[in-house]
Design a protein around this motif. Structure first.
Motif: not given
Length: 466
Positions: A238-243, A267-281
């Motif tokens: 995902f984070n490879n420029p040639n993706c 998450n594209n901004e974090m370039k990794g996995l983002k924790f999603i608050n339980s209230d959202e899902w």
């Protein structure tokens, strides 16, 4: 040669799938009665013109027998296919008129049968697997558990891709995977050379949602690093420029941890996995669970594991780990828990949970009403292959949570995501001690035995979709 141990172990009821065993028993009839190379002389006299001692005679004889066996196997699969369609129809009638409570013929024959979310083209799937596995050409080995398992897998993939092609709005949208033994070997992780990485990328290119629903539980944003390690090869791509993936396609990757307790999303901004608050899902029924009751369940199972560890003299070789919503026993470095002990512990924990959830333990509260409410909490006990864990929640809730979370925007063209538009791929579908089993309540399923089978089934899926 198969050992007596393996034969006896395979006969244990908690390790069997009644539907697969029932189909296997149906196929045993044609195999026993019609697959004998010496039993066809009187039925095919045209073969007598060929000298019996010639290779030509034997080869032609084999072809005729194989063709006849294939025809008889196909007849059985066609009948099963019809029974499944009838079961789906009866279930739909019952859903609309609950007071009817009718039972299909197939459910009378296989009482443990779950729901079918799509018809299964078993005759087409059998022809494909017969070409691969030479089932109808075998004379000494009858159709096996694995033969039937693979036929059911192929039929389910074909059914989902037919929906994809035939209906513009109803098609496969969400694919979820178990982690260990499904995407990667037990205790390992995805690397850039993993064969499954290329297939996951192809699924994302098709604008499908891809989720990993795993028992491994790491809470909060700090837990993202642990899941990142397991999916290293995919996230590095995902984070490879040639993706070659779009940003929106990358964010279609999700991880549901601890069965149904922690959600992460790329998450594209974090370039990794983002924790999603339980209230959202979190599902409404899960939000209503009482934390005091969860604590009581975890404390009780913890004490039960302490008892089992002492019972089997495992104090020096194992460690009991207690987390917020899970508790388990794992081997210490250099040690191994015997398979029989793992089975005993997971079955014992399951029995203990049944007692707790029935509300028969009066030590929790003097209020009978409070005890009865324990039934609302879903709990999963499973054998991880080298350890035993008991988790709050299960993969049925994990998959359903993803279906609802991804459709918070009801205007999306992907919404709703139904059970017939979801697929879960895993390796643990035995009736007890296997945490993929509950996923059958929320999605279509494919039962694989190792990551190589995952690659093969994804190749079929992608080929049919394209």
């Amino acid at each position: 040669m198969t050992s007596r141990y393996r034969v006896e172990y395979a006969l244990k009821s908690h390790r069997r799938d009644e539907f697969i065993e029932w189909i296997k028993a149906l196929l045993a009839g044609p195999f026993v009665l019609h697959a004998d190379i010496e039993s066809f002389d009187s039925e095919f006299p045209e073969l007598y013109d060929i000298p019996e001692d010639s290779d030509i005679y034997l080869k032609e004889h084999e072809k005729v027998i194989a063709k006849d066996c294939q025809r008889r196997y196909l007849e059985i699969f066609k009948d099963v296919e019809n029974l499944i369609e009838h079961t789906i129809l009866i279930d739909e009638i019952n859903d609309k008129n609950p007071e009817r409570n009718s039972t299909s013929r197939l459910r009378n024959l296989v009482p443990s049968l779950g729901r079918f979310f799509t018809p299964l083209p078993l005759t087409e799937a059998f022809l494909i697997e017969d070409e691969r596995r030479a089932i109808s050409k075998r004379r000494l080995v009858s159709p096996s558990f694995n033969d039937v398992r693979m036929i059911l897998n192929t039929a389910q993939i074909m059914a989902l891709t037919k929906i994809y092609k035939d209906k513009a709005k109803a098609h496969l949208k969400l694919i979820t995977f178990d982690g260990d033994v499904t995407l990667y070997e037990d205790g390992q992780s995805l690397n850039e050379n993993s064969a499954v990485v290329k297939r996951l990328i192809n699924l994302l290119k098709l604008d499908l949602f891809v989720g990993v629903v795993t028992a491994a539980g790491y809470p909060n944003q700090s837990g993202a690093e642990k899941y990142h390690e397991r999916l290293q090869g995919l996230i590095d791509y995902f984070n490879n420029p040639n993706c070659s993936l779009k940003d929106s396609q990358k964010e279609n990757l999700l991880v549901m941890g601890a069965e149904s307790n922690y959600l992460f999303r790329y998450n594209n901004e974090m370039k990794g996995l983002k924790f999603i608050n339980s209230d959202e899902w979190l599902l409404p029924q899960v939000k209503s669970w009482d934390n005091d009751k969860i604590t009581y369940i975890m404390d009780t199972i913890y004490q039960h594991l302490v008892h089992l560890r002492m019972k089997f003299n495992l104090e020096q070789s194992t460690t009991i780990i207690k987390k917020e919503r899970s508790v388990g026993i794992i081997p210490n470095e250099g040690y191994k828990i015997l398979r029989e002990q793992l089975e005993e512990m997971v079955l014992s924990c399951s029995n203990k949970l049944n007692i707790i959830l029935r509300g028969s333990r009066k030590s929790y509260s003097d209020s009978h009403e409070a005890l009865i409410q324990l039934r609302d909490i879903k709990v999963c006990a499973f054998n991880g292959g080298s350890d035993v864990w008991v988790d709050i929640g299960d993969k049925a809730l994990g998959v359903e949570s993803l279906q609802k979370y991804l459709c918070q925007d009801s205007n999306s063209e992907f919404c709703p995501i139904t059970k017939a538009e979801s697929l879960h791929i895993g390796d643990q579908f035995a009736s007890l001690g296997a945490n993929d089993f509950k996923a059958r309540l929320s999605a279509c399923t494919v039962w694989i035995a190792n990551p190589a089978e995952t690659v093969a089934i994804l190749d079929d899926l992608i080929n049919y979709l394209e």
